[in-house]
Each structure stands twice: as structure tokens, then as C-alpha cells.
Design an enzyme around this catalytic site. Structure first.
Site, short mmCIF file in Angstrom:
data_model
loop_
_atom_site.label_atom_id
_atom_site.label_comp_id
_atom_site.label_asym_id
_atom_site.label_seq_id
_atom_site.Cartn_x
_atom_site.Cartn_y
_atom_site.Cartn_z
CB ALA A 51 -1.72 4.22 3.34
CG LEU A 95 -1.66 -1.24 1.59
CD1 LEU A 95 -2.38 -1.08 2.94
CD2 LEU A 95 -2.68 -1.53 0.48
CB CYS A 96 1.02 4.24 -2.14
SG CYS A 96 1.71 5.91 -2.09
CB VAL A 97 3.69 5.33 2.91
CG1 VAL A 97 4.66 6.14 2.07
CG2 VAL A 97 3.57 5.94 4.30
#
Lengths: 130, 136, 98, 98, 136, 130
Positions: free
Chosen positions: F82, F77-79
Site C-alpha cells: 500500500a 491491504l498489505c502495508v
């Protein structure tokens, strides 16, 4: 004028939530009453307290929470939509065996009847979405 | 109907399955029926696809919600407007859609068609007569 | 280098199918998935956009929408998800028209 | 009963503006917000869809997109969010073309 | 560049602010620059609006990310393709877009234009020459 | 063939996540390798363990978790995305002062570089979105 506002999209991905917020604020500034803001579809994602937007960006969720508190607005997340997207309050956590909650202050989870009631009780229904 | 009854039109403009709007719209319609308002549905643009016959979602693992439309008559929803121009542009006719009916209690429960094929102009008039438009 | 053009939106609401079909090079392939499968129905206006293109359509998405294969425009090839993977492999890259 | 037609998508990608403008009754109003404001630019092809309609456009959305008011089609009215609220009040109901 | 370098084209087709794709695409471009690949950007369809001059987001409370495009030269991104047909359809010319430049270290840091106005057909050729297309 | 798959939309609202899942499964069935599945934009919402879909509907999040486990797939998941949407693991909760986490098993939160690396390391990048 008594208004019900429906928000169909989550924060950040679409402008819908921003537009709905500025519309709601302008309506309150002009002395209108907001009967209810109903978050449907991905709109329920506006109601999570777990977001951490960049420092130089607006905090959409906190903005909604503050608006609700300042003007005592009823902000409802659709329960069926919230279950599909994973927005949980204490009651939902207990019913569905979840080990955490993420609902933000000022929001409550309830049924679709709240939207229909909003449309009946209000002079206008205004829908924001994708 | 009492003076407090509002005329609700649920406007369906999205294809099923590609997005959830069609399905979650139907959920509002079913809930809304309990509030005893004057409810109609309109299907236009890609919304006409929602009523297509023969939907089989086995291969995409999603729930086929199309049988629910045939239950609308039981919820006393008797007016379902389908826009003619939207059908034509898509190469569809009424035969491609489910046959939706309701039972007329004033006429010994005779079965009547729920779907009314209307032109764009006629649908515009129907919209103008409503108190509330629900958009999906 | 051949390209697989992937389109997922209905051509009756959105310009992506028109866009994809207008820029395809010789040897490129077009795959319609999700709501884009409506574009492959012969009787629909949008099927004209497919003229001259090598077109596949995802069968599971067709079935979900109640479209039987005899309704498709001539030359449209029906594939399953395995066929989708084969198209990705057969072309050097994928362009998703989102 | 008059209607406020609300459109939020770019007319270059999506058919909603065309749809809304084609079904407006006399006395109805059209408000362009978000990416739909591009439809009000006079030099753009899509502005032809606005002919004969009573059109407003949301100023904050115009400014965000770098569109100065002198670029707008003739007769287009620029409003702020307060003006948006006034349009909702002035019409009997709102149709959001989503 | 080594033999392992890939040709990346970031394809931008969405207007700014209405959706977040344009912005989050730019974030990938900036991160991607550190990987020393052969990066180009393309703006077509509503993506050309991303480069519009004079964006002022004060009234919608969102961050104006358009100044970031002018930093692309510093990230050694020197080829920014803009589709002519997309501009024309929207009534835009290059004068409506930001003037984006890069500095040529092989020519005493002379400023050069980053934007290349290309036809749809030419852009098709550029796309065909890539190894990877990023779609936003 | 080595694949990186990008998913741009959350569960249920759009079919993108379903299409990506069935594509991934078919690729694995044919013996291809999935280097990484990268969830970007609203796609990060696929990684919350708090969803409770209706009994008669598919469980999109659980399906991803099971796929990751069965085939040892790296699901990222892209930080930044997210943080905007409120998807939180232990590290993020600590860093950003959140009182709960909601990440589902099989997902991890990391940077956009993971997407770029995926594109470099893989033979194909396939993007699913709205």
C-alpha cells in the site's frame, strides 16, 4: 526528434514505468524534445502523490514530478483511466463528489485526445507497458 | 486527405475481459476518429477474440463492449485487418466473428465489408506502410 | 493429497496451461477461468494440452467470450462460481499458475 | 519504412519475442528490454528465435539480471538508454509487442 | 514442530525486476519465517533467474534484492528446490546460481547446501506433499 | 470450509479482482467462512474510495466494501504494498506525512503476517492474480 511516450502500467509492479523514465531522460540528454508523456490504463497510478516507497528504493512518482518540472514536460493522465483507478485532482473531486485528491505535482488529467494529438504532432510514439 | 494526415494502425493483440486493454484501446479508436487521420485496425493473436460473436457478460458482471465494433463503420473506419494464422491456430473462421460493414457514400451508400482477412506476411506489409502504430 | 490447478491466461500467449497440464498428478483437477477458457475450445490447437486431464471450465467466462458449450473439447466439465467453490473444497489445496 | 520492434517479456513465458522475430522485414531492428533480455543468452533455447534478425539488447537490463556480455548470442549488440533513443530515431516507427 | 505446523511451499515462477512479484514474494517468506511453519521454497520456470549470481541493478535504479536469498539459511529455511528442466531450457547450470547454505546446529553448525536440484516430476511430488502453496 | 483469499491485481486492468469477488460471494452463499481477504501487490488498489467508474460499469471498490459490511469480512491491504502504491488510511497519513487519505470503507491496512496467519488458520488459500 519530437517524442510522445505512452506509459500503460503503474509504479513498482512492472518495470515499464522505470524503462519509460530512463528512456525519457536519455532522450532529453541527447537534445530531443518530449512533446508529451501520456499515462494510460494503470499507468495513471504513476500520478499519485500518496506513495511512500521504502527508504532504500527509488521514488517513482517524485522522479516523474521532478523530470516534468526540470524540463517543462506535459504529463497527462487519461481521465477515463484515472476515474476507474481513483486518481483525482481538484476538478475531478468536485465533479465526482470526492472528499480528497491525490494527484502529484507535474501531472494533469485530460482526455484521450491528448494521446492522439501527441501521435500526430510527434515524430515517434513509444509505448511502454506490460 | 491533406498532406498532414498520418496513417494510424491500432494493433489489437489481447483477449477481451481478462484484461482491459481491448476495451480501452477501443476508446482511443473512437476518440481518434475525430482527428480525421487515416485510421485502420488490426486484430492478431488473442486480439481476434475481441471480434467474436455472441459475447454475453451477464455472468461476470462486466460491460459487454463488443457491440461497439459494429459502430466503427459510422466512424469512417473501413479497414479492419484480421490475421488468418491467428484465427486458424485458435480454430476460428470469419463466421465466428461479427460481420462488420461500412456504407460507401460514393456508391449510393452500398454496404461493404470492413474486415479484410490477411496473412501474417500481408499484415507485416500493412504495418510497414503506417506512420504510427498504437499497441494494445 | 489432491490439488486443484487454477489457470487464468490464454494458452496462445502464455505457457501456464501447458505447464499445469504437464505436472498434474493422478486425482488432481484443472480449472480454467478468465482468458484460459480459450484453451478448452476443441477446434483450437491448445486443446491438445488437456489430454488425460480432468478439466473444468468456468461457464460465466465462456459466455462472456462468446464460446458456446458445444464448442468445447470432449470431457470438459462446465461449472459456475458455486462449482468453482466445490472444486476448491473437493481438493486439498489450490495451485494458482499465475 | 523501417520499424523498431520492442520486446519486453521473457520468451520462456510469453510468445511476443517469437512473434516479433517472425514478422520482421528487411531493415527492421529488434530491441530486447526488461525480461526480454533473457532471449539474447546464447545457451538458452530461445536464442534460436533471433536467427537472421538485427538484434540489440539493453545493457542496464542485462546487468541487473546478472548476464555478462560474453554469454550473449553472436551478433547481438549491447546498447544503453542513449542507444535505445538512437534506435528509435534511426527507424521510422516503433512497434511495442506488449 | 507441533501438530499444528503446516507445510508451506513458496513457488517462485517470475523473473526479477521485470515485475515486482519475486521481491514481494521474498518479503512474505521472511515474514512467514517468524510463524514457525515448515517452510520450503521452489524456483521453477523464470523463477530460477531470481537466484542468478552477479546481479547489478545500478543501471536501472532498482534495489538489488538478490543478496537477501543468502540470508534464508539464517531464517531456518533449508530446503530450496530448483527445477532442473527450467535451468536447462534457459541454458543455466547450478554454477550460474548463488551458492545458498544453512548451518546445521545438530552437527556443530556444519554448512550444508540449501539448494536441491530436482526434476519436474520430483518437484511435482514435493508440491503434492504440501499443505499450502503460495504462488508468485 | 474456512477460506483465505489473496488478490494480487488492482481493479479494472485485470479480471482477477472480479473473479475473486464472485468466488467469495459463491463461497458465502454456500455457507463457507471467509477468514480473510488479503490484497497484495497491485491488489491494494482495490481499496481506494476515489474511483469513479463509468455509470454503465460495475463499481469494484464499492462492491468489496458492501461485501465486507454485509458479511463482516476482514479485508486487509498489505502495508508495504500500500505504501508503494499510495493507499493511505489515517494512521499511514500521520506516520508518512501525507495530506490526504484514500482508503475505502471495509478495508484495513496491516502487515504481511496477516496473509501467513490466514494461510495457517484457513482450510484453503486461493490466489487470484495476473
Amino acid at each position: 526528434m519530437k517524442l510522445t511516450i505512452q506509459v500503460n502500467e503503474g509504479p513498482y509492479q512492472h518495470q515499464s514505468s522505470d524503462s519509460a523514465y530512463y528512456f525519457a531522460k536519455a532522450a532529453l540528454d541527447k537534445g530531443h524534445e518530449i512533446f508529451r508523456i501520456f499515462f494510460y490504463h494503470d499507468g495513471v497510478n504513476n500520478g499519485t502523490r500518496l506513495t511512500t516507497p521504502p527508504q532504500d528504493d527509488r521514488n517513482i512518482v517524485a522522479r516523474w514530478s521532478e523530470l516534468a518540472q526540470a524540463h517543462d514536460i506535459d504529463m497527462v493522465l487519461c481521465v477515463a483511466a484515472a476515474q476507474r483507478r481513483g486518481i483525482v485532482d481538484d476538478g475531478e473531486a468536485e465533479r465526482n463528489g470526492k472528499d480528497a485528491t491525490n494527484i502529484a505535482p507535474g501531472f494533469r488529467i485530460s482526455g484521450l485526445g491528448q494521446l492522439v494529438e501527441g501521435a500526430i504532432q510527434s515524430d515517434r510514439l513509444v509505448v511502454f507497458g506490460d | 486527405m491533406s498532406g498532414d494526415t498520418k496513417k494510424f494502425l491500432f494493433i489489437n493483440r489481447k483477449a477481451p475481459y481478462g484484461t482491459i486493454y481491448a476495451w480501452e484501446s477501443l476508446e482511443v479508436v473512437l476518440i481518434g476518429a475525430a482527428f480525421e487521420q487515416d485510421v485502420s485496425l488490426a486484430f492478431m493473436d488473442d486480439g481476434v477474440y475481441e471480434l467474436a460473436k455472441g459475447q454475453d457478460t451477464t455472468g461476470i458482471g462486466m460491460k459487454n463492449f463488443s457491440p461497439t465494433y459494429s459502430a466503427l463503420g459510422d466512424y469512417e473506419i473501413t479497414r479492419i485487418y484480421v490475421e488468418k494464422e491467428s484465427l486458424e491456430e485458435r480454430g476460428l473462421t470469419l463466421d465466428d466473428l461479427q460481420h462488420l460493414v461500412w456504407e460507401d457514400e460514393d456508391d449510393d451508400w452500398a454496404e461493404r465489408d470492413s474486415i479484410r482477412l490477411v496473412s501474417r506476411a500481408e499484415l507485416g506489409t500493412v504495418m510497414a506502410e503506417q506512420d504510427v502504430l498504437f499497441n494494445f | 493429497m489432491s490439488m486443484l490447478h487454477l489457470v487464468n491466461k490464454s494458452p496462445y500467449e502464455n505457457g501456464n496451461l501447458n505447464r499445469a497440464s504437464s505436472v498434474m498428478n493422478d486425482g488432481d483437477a484443472l480449472l480454467l477461468i478468465e482468458d484460459a477458457v480459450y484453451g478448452a475450445v476443441k477446434a483450437g490447437k491448445a486443446s491438445a494440452m488437456l489430454d488425460g486431464c480432468t478439466v473444468s471450465v468456468l461457464g460465466p467466462d465462456l459466455a462472456a467470450r462468446g464460446i458456446s458449450e458445444d464448442k468445447l473439447a470432449d470431457g470438459v466439465n462446465v461449472v459456475d462460481y458455486a462449482g468453482f467453490v466445490e472444486l476448491v473444497e473437493a481438493n486439498d489445496k489450490v495451485q494458482s499458475w499465475l
